[in-house]
Design an enzyme around this catalytic site. Structure first.
Site, PDB file in Angstrom:
ATOM      1  N   ARG A  61       1.509  11.359  -0.813  1.00 55.25           N
ATOM      2  CA  ARG A  61       2.648  10.861  -0.069  1.00 55.25           C
ATOM      3  C   ARG A  61       2.780   9.346  -0.239  1.00 55.25           C
ATOM      4  O   ARG A  61       1.815   8.667  -0.613  1.00 55.25           O
ATOM      5  CB  ARG A  61       2.572  11.264   1.406  1.00 55.25           C
ATOM      6  N   GLY A 115       0.178   9.443  -7.880  1.00 56.33           N
ATOM      7  CA  GLY A 115      -0.210   8.564  -6.775  1.00 56.33           C
ATOM      8  C   GLY A 115       0.935   8.250  -5.828  1.00 56.33           C
ATOM      9  O   GLY A 115       2.093   8.608  -6.059  1.00 56.33           O
ATOM     10  N   HIS A 116       0.607   7.529  -4.783  1.00 59.88           N
ATOM     11  CA  HIS A 116       1.578   7.206  -3.733  1.00 59.88           C
ATOM     12  C   HIS A 116       2.689   6.310  -4.268  1.00 59.88           C
ATOM     13  O   HIS A 116       2.466   5.448  -5.097  1.00 59.88           O
ATOM     14  CB  HIS A 116       0.880   6.546  -2.543  1.00 59.88           C
ATOM     15  N   ASN A 117       3.880   6.557  -3.800  1.00 58.38           N
ATOM     16  CA  ASN A 117       5.084   5.748  -4.097  1.00 58.38           C
ATOM     17  C   ASN A 117       5.619   5.957  -5.507  1.00 58.38           C
ATOM     18  O   ASN A 117       6.646   5.357  -5.861  1.00 58.38           O
ATOM     19  CB  ASN A 117       4.835   4.239  -3.914  1.00 58.38           C
ATOM     20  N   SER A 124       2.834   3.615  -7.267  1.00 58.64           N
ATOM     21  CA  SER A 124       4.052   2.789  -7.341  1.00 58.64           C
ATOM     22  C   SER A 124       4.644   2.672  -8.741  1.00 58.64           C
ATOM     23  O   SER A 124       5.558   1.878  -8.954  1.00 58.64           O
ATOM     24  CB  SER A 124       3.806   1.385  -6.765  1.00 58.64           C
TER      25      SER A 124
END
Lengths: 363, 363, 363
Positions: free
Chosen positions: A237, A258-260, A278
């Site tokens: 998330r 991964g996140h973002n 990201s």
């Protein structure tokens, strides 16, 4: 499932020749096909097996001499590999998950299930979850609080969808896929050794011990339509907003997102790919197996990253990349050839040194 | 969860300016923030979005000109990324796992659950397991025979803790994490091809076929306090003693830790890292995504291993390593630059050969 | 479990010396062994700990001076690591999964369970599944429609066996292993960017957007006898025929085996290995941790692929390979040494250019 050759050809929208009333029950490779199977020989080199097997009908390439192989009927596909998509859908017997809500499933009363949703044994559907019409929820699946899944999803055994994840239509989740685990985001009170090493390009790390404080992932995951996620793959998330996977993306097994991260439409992420936090991936990007992409990068549309490559910098649109760090494929091939010829180069330079030394008299 | 700006600032221990009574319900990125959200703009380049969004309050860096962004209030953090840790903890709505022991959970009567332990739907807790006060056991979690988990653990859906595993306090397990799988330890009656190839540095392997006998893992896994293990990651049990993960370690998704490995305190193991059997990792070590460490090595304290690197030999304390095989980061960068310039070097040497050949008259 | 030294030695088929009536309950490392544990010191450097621990008996190498270590009894093994296999089997207390069919398990009435099969809590066994005598099905395992598992299997918690998978005898599945996920097989209506890039060796990819049609996996997975699959590993089903894993293969954690792959007998696939679709692996092949093998390749018998290597072309029998792309180990070592010496080579060539320039008068 019995089908006549004519039915199959019509359904696939490709021509057939020979006895269209011939019936087949399943598909097989040419050499092992029985008389009631449709042999698949989509390239001439695969067709050799037809004489060993007992197939009376086959799917072949466009201008194949099917009678020469002793067949009674043939489906002739202009791009057989593409036709295989619709054919395999027709012929798939599936996993046999039952209809309806299995009595052992634990479905929160506040969850909203659409028409014709089936829920397998020992699945758990959390409060306020919404599941679209026609979706199949396999055994032991878990769907979290306020998660939303569109129509016609197929969630295989043990898929986990965490709280507040949003998924579009026609989603396929392979066993053990995990959507919405927390991001890996930790911070030290002072600058960490990693921050320093990145800033200095490799100066030694910290001398003092540091411990890590957790940054919670307040965002969730949003997934478009027609997405497939492979077995035991993980999508984290986002920290503030959602991690995003665009329409039409296909992720293989054991992939990490991964996140973002934002992944554009129609990307292929092969097995064991990892994308760090990201990073933004364009549309129609292909990441080969075990490829890795570092954090906070931008990968342009239609880029192709070869299997096992490690991307450490931005990639322009349309670029084919290979190696570690990944570079343009032809640069990688040239460097690699040079590397193989290095021992000879060392000998050449040693010889030159001797020759020059003689010429200059410095021996 | 409504909070005033003053409440948030006080809780975080950082100053605020402007209207402290302003209430926010959640956080958002600047451009998408609504009037009742706290915008997060922890660096000047993130703050540009503030004018597009509707936030009236933001968390900004220390000396930010918050009034210039048209805000009514601002939280000004000296190290905003660190402050984000406590802020995100305040704002996290969580997964909504219910309180108490779900009636569908299968809890062995001999298991000892502390005060305020919750157990989710369809979880299995084995004989003689011990779970500390305040722990949250998610749905479909499995905890094995005689496993011990400290206070305030959070085990997300589908975590598996095998028999006799010992875990400290405040453990977080992401979905599908597996602690205590058997080690990968097999032996042949005679020396194996691998043993021979290692001894001879690459001499060809065996010519005879060999089959593998299993060495059972009699040890288990011991994990310290404040450890987090990512989704679908695996920690193998030890052969005789326990595999060990020190206090404060954070492991990302799809990480593999082999049998007998010892990981010191406060290490970060990013996604898809693999550590082979019996390797010892120091304190505060960082392993980038997809990095691998061979077996029976020693990695010194505070070492940083770049993503995608393959460590094949011991690493001294504080060293920053990159590449395959991993070497000191600046050596890797230098070799890599040389590799890129190789084609020119080949041309230079060819030119030199011609020139020298002319000089010596050997044409 | 108490055993006398004489009992253990007899069971292992190796000699003992000293007091054969001495009883031990478990094994330990030398330094931490108590008086009723058997210390394991299979190499002289491990034996130093014996004086720190309290063991009265130890398993040592063949000609060890056991009395010199102050022991009362010793088991002397000609190849202690191999003897460890049988010893560890004797001493393994296991996971404590209970006998019989747990009342919470969901077993389809049409499933056929052999004699002495146990099924753990909340396991799901699908229609027409067949499970051989003496098999242990752990908690939360899922076994699909028409899957067949041979005698004496051990399926740990959360293993997933999909529909129509066939597995031989003595299978071991670690937690979360997934056998029979769908293959990753997608096709575009027109030639894809990947097809073009492969054909042109790196010419830029497509300029038009393409979306992917799914090819269903109509085959399943066939696994031989004595196979072990690690935690959270995934074996995909075949497109037309079954994906195949031969007798005696051992797969570690987080391994990916793609659709149509054939793995010969007695192979070792270490953690995080990935094998892409339709590749054929010979017998007794060893793939080190994180190694990857591209699709449609042939790896010869007894080949050894070093950890972290990426195989992009066929490998002959018996070859030891290393690097990316993987090459013969000694070539890799030579190239790598050259790479390390490159900076000096650049300096040498610069010096030569100056010297030659002087000689020719072109300054």
């Amino acid at each position: 499932m019995p089908f006549t050759i004519a039915e199959i050809a019509q359904s696939l929208g490709v021509p057939f020749e020979g006895d269209g009333s011939l019936t087949v029950f399943s598909v097989a490779e040419p050499a092992s096909a029985s008389a009631d199977q449709l042999a698949l020989a989509m390239r001439p080199d695969f067709a050799e097996g037809l004489t060993q097997g007992a197939a009376r009908a086959a799917m072949l390439w466009q201008d194949a001499d099917w009678q020469g192989f002793g067949l009674s009927a043939a489906i002739l596909a202009p791009r057989p590999r593409y036709t295989m998509s619709a054919l395999s859908e027709m012929m798939d017997p599936g996993q046999g998950y039952g209809a309806g809500i299995h009595p052992s499933a634990v479905v929160d009363p506040s969850a909203k299930l659409g028409i014709d949703v089936s829920v397998g044994a020992l699945a758990v559907i959390g409060p306020d979850a919404v599941i679209g019409d026609g979706s199949v929820i396999g055994p032991q699946v878990q769907i979290g609080w306020q998660a939303r899944i569109g129509a016609n999803a197929l969630l295989h055994a043990g898929v986990r969808i965490a709280a507040r994840v949003t998924i579009g239509e026609r989603f396929v989740g392979q066993p053990g896929a995990c959507i919405g685990s927390d991001g890996f985001s930790f911070v030290t009170p002072e600058k960490s050794g990693v921050e320093k090493a990145r800033a200095s390009l490799g100066e030694e790390g910290n001398t003092a011990s540091q411990s890590w404080a957790r940054i919670h992932s307040l965002g969730s995951v949003t997934i478009g339509n027609d997405v497939e996620i492979g077995a035991n793959s993980c999508i984290d998330r986002g920290t503030v907003r959602d991690t995003y996977i665009g329409n039409g993306c296909k992720l293989d097994n054991l992939v990490h997102v991964g996140h973002n991260v934002m992944v554009g439409e129609d990307c292929l992420l092969c097995a064991q790919v990892g994308i760090a936090g990201s990073t933004v991936i364009g549309q129609n990007v292909v990441l080969g197996g075990q490829a890795g992409v570092s954090d906070n990068l931008v990968i342009g549309d239609r880029a192709i990253i070869g299997g096992g490559s490690g991307v450490l910098s931005n990639v322009p649109a349309g670029r084919v990349m290979l190696g570690y760090p990944a570079v343009k494929m032809d640069s990688h091939v040239e460097s690699y050839k040079g590397l193989r010829r290095l021992p000879r180069l060392f000998r050449d330079v040693a010889d030159l040194k001797k020759a020059v030394s003689k010429l200059t008299g410095n021996d």
